[in-house]
Write an enzyme that holds these catalytic residues in place. Structure first.
Site, PDB file in Angstrom:
ATOM      1  N   TYR A  11       0.821  -1.222   0.000  1.00 29.26           N
ATOM      2  CA  TYR A  11       0.000   0.000   0.000  1.00 29.26           C
ATOM      3  C   TYR A  11       0.854   1.270   0.000  1.00 29.26           C
ATOM      4  CZ  TYR A  11      -3.217   3.457   2.127  1.00 29.26           C
ATOM      5  OH  TYR A  11      -3.940   4.579   2.430  1.00 29.26           O
ATOM      6  N   LYS A  84       2.135  -6.666   9.140  1.00 27.08           N
ATOM      7  CA  LYS A  84       1.636  -5.493   9.874  1.00 27.08           C
ATOM      8  C   LYS A  84       0.319  -5.673  10.628  1.00 27.08           C
ATOM      9  CE  LYS A  84      -0.986  -3.486   6.084  1.00 27.08           C
ATOM     10  NZ  LYS A  84      -1.468  -2.310   5.405  1.00 27.08           N
ATOM     11  N   SER A 124       6.407   3.142  13.230  1.00 25.40           N
ATOM     12  CA  SER A 124       4.974   3.336  13.454  1.00 25.40           C
ATOM     13  C   SER A 124       4.738   4.066  14.770  1.00 25.40           C
ATOM     14  CB  SER A 124       4.316   1.959  13.519  1.00 25.40           C
ATOM     15  OG  SER A 124       2.995   2.051  13.986  1.00 25.40           O
ATOM     16  N   THR A 126       2.792   3.163  16.734  1.00 28.34           N
ATOM     17  CA  THR A 126       2.532   2.099  17.694  1.00 28.34           C
ATOM     18  C   THR A 126       3.684   1.958  18.696  1.00 28.34           C
ATOM     19  OG1 THR A 126       1.587  -0.131  17.773  1.00 28.34           O
ATOM     20  CG2 THR A 126       3.524   0.106  16.428  1.00 28.34           C
ATOM     21  N   TYR A 148       3.775  -7.133  17.014  1.00 24.75           N
ATOM     22  CA  TYR A 148       4.019  -6.287  15.838  1.00 24.75           C
ATOM     23  C   TYR A 148       4.728  -4.991  16.257  1.00 24.75           C
ATOM     24  CZ  TYR A 148       3.244  -2.626  12.449  1.00 24.75           C
ATOM     25  OH  TYR A 148       3.447  -1.551  11.612  1.00 24.75           O
ATOM     26  N   LYS A 152       8.724  -3.425  15.613  1.00 27.69           N
ATOM     27  CA  LYS A 152       9.128  -2.092  15.122  1.00 27.69           C
ATOM     28  C   LYS A 152      10.107  -1.431  16.098  1.00 27.69           C
ATOM     29  CE  LYS A 152       6.785  -1.900  11.331  1.00 27.69           C
ATOM     30  NZ  LYS A 152       7.500  -1.934  10.052  1.00 27.69           N
TER      31      LYS A 152
HETATM   32  P1  NAD Z   1       1.641  -3.707   3.030  1.00 30.54           P
HETATM   33  O1  NAD Z   1       1.402  -5.041   3.644  1.00 30.54           O
HETATM   34  O2  NAD Z   1       0.684  -3.226   2.009  1.00 30.54           O
HETATM   35  O3  NAD Z   1       3.123  -3.654   2.406  1.00 30.54           O
HETATM   36  C1  NAD Z   1       4.187  -4.385   2.950  1.00 30.54           C
HETATM   37  C2  NAD Z   1       4.819  -5.159   1.811  1.00 30.54           C
HETATM   38  O4  NAD Z   1       5.921  -5.924   2.303  1.00 30.54           O
HETATM   39  C3  NAD Z   1       3.867  -6.142   1.135  1.00 30.54           C
HETATM   40  O5  NAD Z   1       3.852  -5.897  -0.252  1.00 30.54           O
HETATM   41  C4  NAD Z   1       4.452  -7.516   1.460  1.00 30.54           C
HETATM   42  O6  NAD Z   1       4.219  -8.435   0.404  1.00 30.54           O
HETATM   43  C5  NAD Z   1       5.921  -7.180   1.649  1.00 30.54           C
HETATM   44  N1  NAD Z   1       6.685  -8.092   2.506  1.00 30.54           N
HETATM   45  C6  NAD Z   1       6.419  -8.461   3.778  1.00 30.54           C
HETATM   46  N2  NAD Z   1       7.362  -9.292   4.221  1.00 30.54           N
HETATM   47  C7  NAD Z   1       8.274  -9.452   3.219  1.00 30.54           C
HETATM   48  C8  NAD Z   1       9.478 -10.176   3.068  1.00 30.54           C
HETATM   49  N3  NAD Z   1       9.939 -10.963   4.030  1.00 30.54           N
HETATM   50  N4  NAD Z   1      10.146 -10.099   1.897  1.00 30.54           N
HETATM   51  C9  NAD Z   1       9.682  -9.316   0.890  1.00 30.54           C
HETATM   52  N5  NAD Z   1       8.536  -8.604   0.974  1.00 30.54           N
HETATM   53  C10 NAD Z   1       7.841  -8.679   2.121  1.00 30.54           C
HETATM   54  O7  NAD Z   1       1.765  -2.658   4.220  1.00 30.54           O
HETATM   55  P2  NAD Z   1       1.838  -1.067   4.175  1.00 30.54           P
HETATM   56  O8  NAD Z   1       0.600  -0.555   4.806  1.00 30.54           O
HETATM   57  O9  NAD Z   1       2.220  -0.618   2.836  1.00 30.54           O
HETATM   58  O10 NAD Z   1       3.014  -0.848   5.222  1.00 30.54           O
HETATM   59  C11 NAD Z   1       4.360  -0.658   4.817  1.00 30.54           C
HETATM   60  C12 NAD Z   1       5.223  -0.566   6.067  1.00 30.54           C
HETATM   61  O11 NAD Z   1       4.768   0.494   6.876  1.00 30.54           O
HETATM   62  C13 NAD Z   1       5.184  -1.822   6.932  1.00 30.54           C
HETATM   63  O12 NAD Z   1       6.473  -2.068   7.450  1.00 30.54           O
HETATM   64  C14 NAD Z   1       4.238  -1.433   8.052  1.00 30.54           C
HETATM   65  O13 NAD Z   1       4.515  -2.131   9.245  1.00 30.54           O
HETATM   66  C15 NAD Z   1       4.525   0.037   8.193  1.00 30.54           C
HETATM   67  N6  NAD Z   1       3.402   0.803   8.760  1.00 30.54           N
HETATM   68  C16 NAD Z   1       2.165   0.681   8.197  1.00 30.54           C
HETATM   69  C17 NAD Z   1       1.097   1.375   8.758  1.00 30.54           C
HETATM   70  C18 NAD Z   1      -0.303   1.222   8.203  1.00 30.54           C
HETATM   71  O14 NAD Z   1      -1.248   1.450   8.931  1.00 30.54           O
HETATM   72  N7  NAD Z   1      -0.482   0.866   6.918  1.00 30.54           N
HETATM   73  C19 NAD Z   1       1.312   2.212   9.848  1.00 30.54           C
HETATM   74  C20 NAD Z   1       2.589   2.323  10.385  1.00 30.54           C
HETATM   75  C21 NAD Z   1       3.635   1.607   9.815  1.00 30.54           C
HETATM   76  C1  WQD Z   2      -8.556   3.240  14.316  1.00 35.39           C
HETATM   77  C2  WQD Z   2      -9.756   3.483  15.231  1.00 35.39           C
HETATM   78  C3  WQD Z   2     -10.415   1.536  16.459  1.00 35.39           C
HETATM   79  C4  WQD Z   2     -11.646  -0.805  12.973  1.00 35.39           C
HETATM   80  C5  WQD Z   2      -3.375   0.211  13.859  1.00 35.39           C
HETATM   81  C6  WQD Z   2      -2.161  -0.451  14.435  1.00 35.39           C
HETATM   82  C7  WQD Z   2      -0.980   0.464  14.323  1.00 35.39           C
HETATM   83  C8  WQD Z   2      -0.787   1.022  12.910  1.00 35.39           C
HETATM   84  C9  WQD Z   2      -2.062   1.527  12.322  1.00 35.39           C
HETATM   85  C10 WQD Z   2       0.869  -0.184  11.702  1.00 35.39           C
HETATM   86  C11 WQD Z   2      -9.622   2.827  16.601  1.00 35.39           C
HETATM   87  C12 WQD Z   2     -11.498   1.946  15.490  1.00 35.39           C
HETATM   88  C13 WQD Z   2     -11.182   0.200  13.795  1.00 35.39           C
HETATM   89  C14 WQD Z   2     -13.010  -1.181  13.055  1.00 35.39           C
HETATM   90  C15 WQD Z   2     -13.338   0.505  14.734  1.00 35.39           C
HETATM   91  N1  WQD Z   2      -0.338   0.010  11.986  1.00 35.39           N
HETATM   92  N2  WQD Z   2     -12.024   0.840  14.655  1.00 35.39           N
HETATM   93  N3  WQD Z   2     -13.810  -0.496  13.917  1.00 35.39           N
HETATM   94  O1  WQD Z   2      -5.666   0.874  15.970  1.00 35.39           O
HETATM   95  O2  WQD Z   2      -4.935   3.266  15.490  1.00 35.39           O
HETATM   96  O3  WQD Z   2      -3.629   1.398  14.594  1.00 35.39           O
HETATM   97  O4  WQD Z   2      -3.093   0.564  12.488  1.00 35.39           O
HETATM   98  O5  WQD Z   2       1.834   0.233  12.266  1.00 35.39           O
HETATM   99  O6  WQD Z   2       0.107  -0.295  14.731  1.00 35.39           O
HETATM  100  O7  WQD Z   2      -2.401  -0.758  15.793  1.00 35.39           O
HETATM  101  O8  WQD Z   2      -5.851   1.862  13.633  1.00 35.39           O
HETATM  102  O9  WQD Z   2      -7.531   1.753  11.854  1.00 35.39           O
HETATM  103  O10 WQD Z   2      -7.259  -0.229  13.400  1.00 35.39           O
HETATM  104  O11 WQD Z   2      -8.280   1.862  14.266  1.00 35.39           O
HETATM  105  O12 WQD Z   2     -14.106   1.072  15.505  1.00 35.39           O
HETATM  106  O13 WQD Z   2     -13.471  -2.089  12.343  1.00 35.39           O
HETATM  107  O14 WQD Z   2     -10.916   2.874  14.627  1.00 35.39           O
HETATM  108  O15 WQD Z   2     -10.971   1.074  17.662  1.00 35.39           O
HETATM  109  O16 WQD Z   2     -10.217   3.680  17.530  1.00 35.39           O
HETATM  110  P1  WQD Z   2      -5.067   1.850  15.048  1.00 35.39           P
HETATM  111  P2  WQD Z   2      -7.230   1.247  13.203  1.00 35.39           P
END
Ligand code: NAD
Ligand code: WQD
Length: 336
Positions: A11, A84, A124, A126, A148, A152
């Site tokens: 994403y 994630k 993150s 988190t 998770y 991080k």
């Molecule tokens: P995503 O799952 O869409 O993208 C992660 C990608 O990594 C995927 O395409 C997956 O196929 C690939 N991948 C995972 N393990 C792998 C491996 N061992 N080798 C090669 N490829 C691998 O997730 P995203 O939302 O795009 O998130 C990207 C990064 O940002 C992640 O590290 C995630 O933890 C971090 N992040 C995401 C969020 C969020 O809410 N989307 C928030 C904070 C941090």
């Molecule tokens: C947002 C709000 C829920 C879903 C998570 C991970 C964090 C980071 C981002 C990667 C909260 C509420 C949610 C639903 C709901 N990822 N909710 N109904 O919890 O802030 O963070 O994603 O690093 O590590 O913990 O995001 O989008 O899950 O929730 O009511 O079906 O929406 O309770 O208040 P969150 P979220």
């Protein structure tokens, strides 16, 4: 520059690829497609009219990763690859630690061996656990409370140790808040492979008729309307933050840490209302109990990134919802 994106088919990686290609950089993607589809990269090429060099490879495979560095002259790496899902990490901690931490160790080892020392890491919000105060500064106490989040946090510590051992490294730890939305074209967006865990993709799938109703996890938090408050950030603003971080690394800053958020918090009910306005669809909701591990309120102080990167998030929640909805109605089943 020639930038390697681990996890670049995902994403955030696909949106960042658009931003990098449109800024004149070359993009090499390493992804094992465990949570994404190669179609996302084809769409990036369609948007930008530029090519991506794609390797379907697991980051934990040292020989394979090394071969990518041997075949390409890489200037810097953005490390998105990781698993994630918070809930899944509680059920399968070993898989999360193995994939996220071992993948990072392999990457750093190969980078070091090849003399590539500029790295942007996807951390993150988190890592702040349940913050004592909001908005959250980068120097707030850390302490994640699920595997998770801990993966991080551990990776942040590993990268810090690496930097302390060799000051030639330049590393940006980017702590994302809640990424949402999609590219304006509607060609790329978030495509969860299972039932969405996160709020925005869940709402989107309700709006498009894939899911029946949104379950709201608790309306008894100490927040203005009782529902959880988060800092939602448009994924294209987040992508821009990566570009700025890469530029910063070129100036040799050492190890730097930035929050990437908007500094504004919105409740679940506010997000539902904004999405209904953007989509013209009604989102049926049901209030249920709190989700274990959730916190009431989380939003960033993004001033450091503004001061040191010259970056601020520009897009508001209406644009986040409009763009998320465009992606969802044009691609009701994602990249199929
Ligand atoms: P995503 O799952 O869409 O993208 C992660 C990608 O990594 C995927 O395409 C997956 O196929 C690939 N991948 C995972 N393990 C792998 C491996 N061992 N080798 C090669 N490829 C691998 O997730 P995203 O939302 O795009 O998130 C990207 C990064 O940002 C992640 O590290 C995630 O933890 C971090 N992040 C995401 C969020 C969020 O809410 N989307 C928030 C904070 C941090
Ligand atoms: C947002 C709000 C829920 C879903 C998570 C991970 C964090 C980071 C981002 C990667 C909260 C509420 C949610 C639903 C709901 N990822 N909710 N109904 O919890 O802030 O963070 O994603 O690093 O590590 O913990 O995001 O989008 O899950 O929730 O009511 O079906 O929406 O309770 O208040 P969150 P979220």
């Amino acid at each position: 520059m020639n930038i390697l994106l681990t996890g670049g088919a995902g994403y955030i990686g696909s949106h960042t690829s658009v931003m990098l290609l449109e800024s004149g950089h070359d993009v090499v993607v390493l992804d094992n497609l465990c949570n994404s589809k190669a179609a996302s990269l084809k769409r990036v090429e369609e948007i930008t009219g530029k090519k991506i060099l794609f390797y379907q490879e697991d980051l934990c495979d040292l020989a394979g990763v090394n071969e990518i560095f041997r075949q390409n002259s890489i200037d810097a790496v953005i490390h998105f690859a990781g698993l994630k899902s918070v809930a899944e990490s509680v059920e399968q901690p070993l898989r999360y630690y193995q994939n996220n931490i071992n993948g990072t160790l392999v990457l750093c080892e190969v980078m070091q061996a090849n003399g590539v020392k500029n790295l942007v890491f996807s951390s993150s919000a988190t890592v702040y656990g349940n913050p004592e105060t909001v908005p959250i500064n980068e120097n707030a106490p850390v302490g994640a409370f699920n595997p998770y989040g801990r993966s991080k946090l551990f990776i942040e510590k590993i990268l810090t140790d690496l930097y302390l051992s060799d000051k030639k490294w330049n590393i940006a730890l980017l702590r994302y808040f809640n990424p949402v939305g999609a590219h304006l074209s509607g060609l790329i967006g978030e495509d969860p492979s299972d039932l969405p865990n996160n709020l925005m993709p869940y709402i989107s799938q309700v709006a498009v008729g894939q899911l029946q109703k949104l379950l709201i996890y608790g309306d008894d938090y100490e927040t203005p309307d009782g529902t959880g408050v988060r800092d939602y950030i448009h994924v294209m603003d987040l992508a821009q933050g990566h570009l700025k971080a890469l530029e910063k690394l070129n100036s040799g800053p050492g190890l730097v840490t930035y929050n990437l958020g908007t500094g504004k918090g919105y409740s679940v009910l506010e997000m539902v209302a904004a999405y209904e306005k953007a989509s013209g669809k009604q989102i049926p909701c049901q209030i249920v109990g709190r989700r274990p591990g959730d916190i009431p309120t989380c939003y960033a102080n993004p001033c450091l990134a503004e001061k040191e990167l010259g970056w601020t998030a520009r897009r508001g929640i209406d644009e986040m919802c409009t763009d998320a909805w465009r992606w969802q109605y044009l691609n009701p089943k994602g990249y199929v």
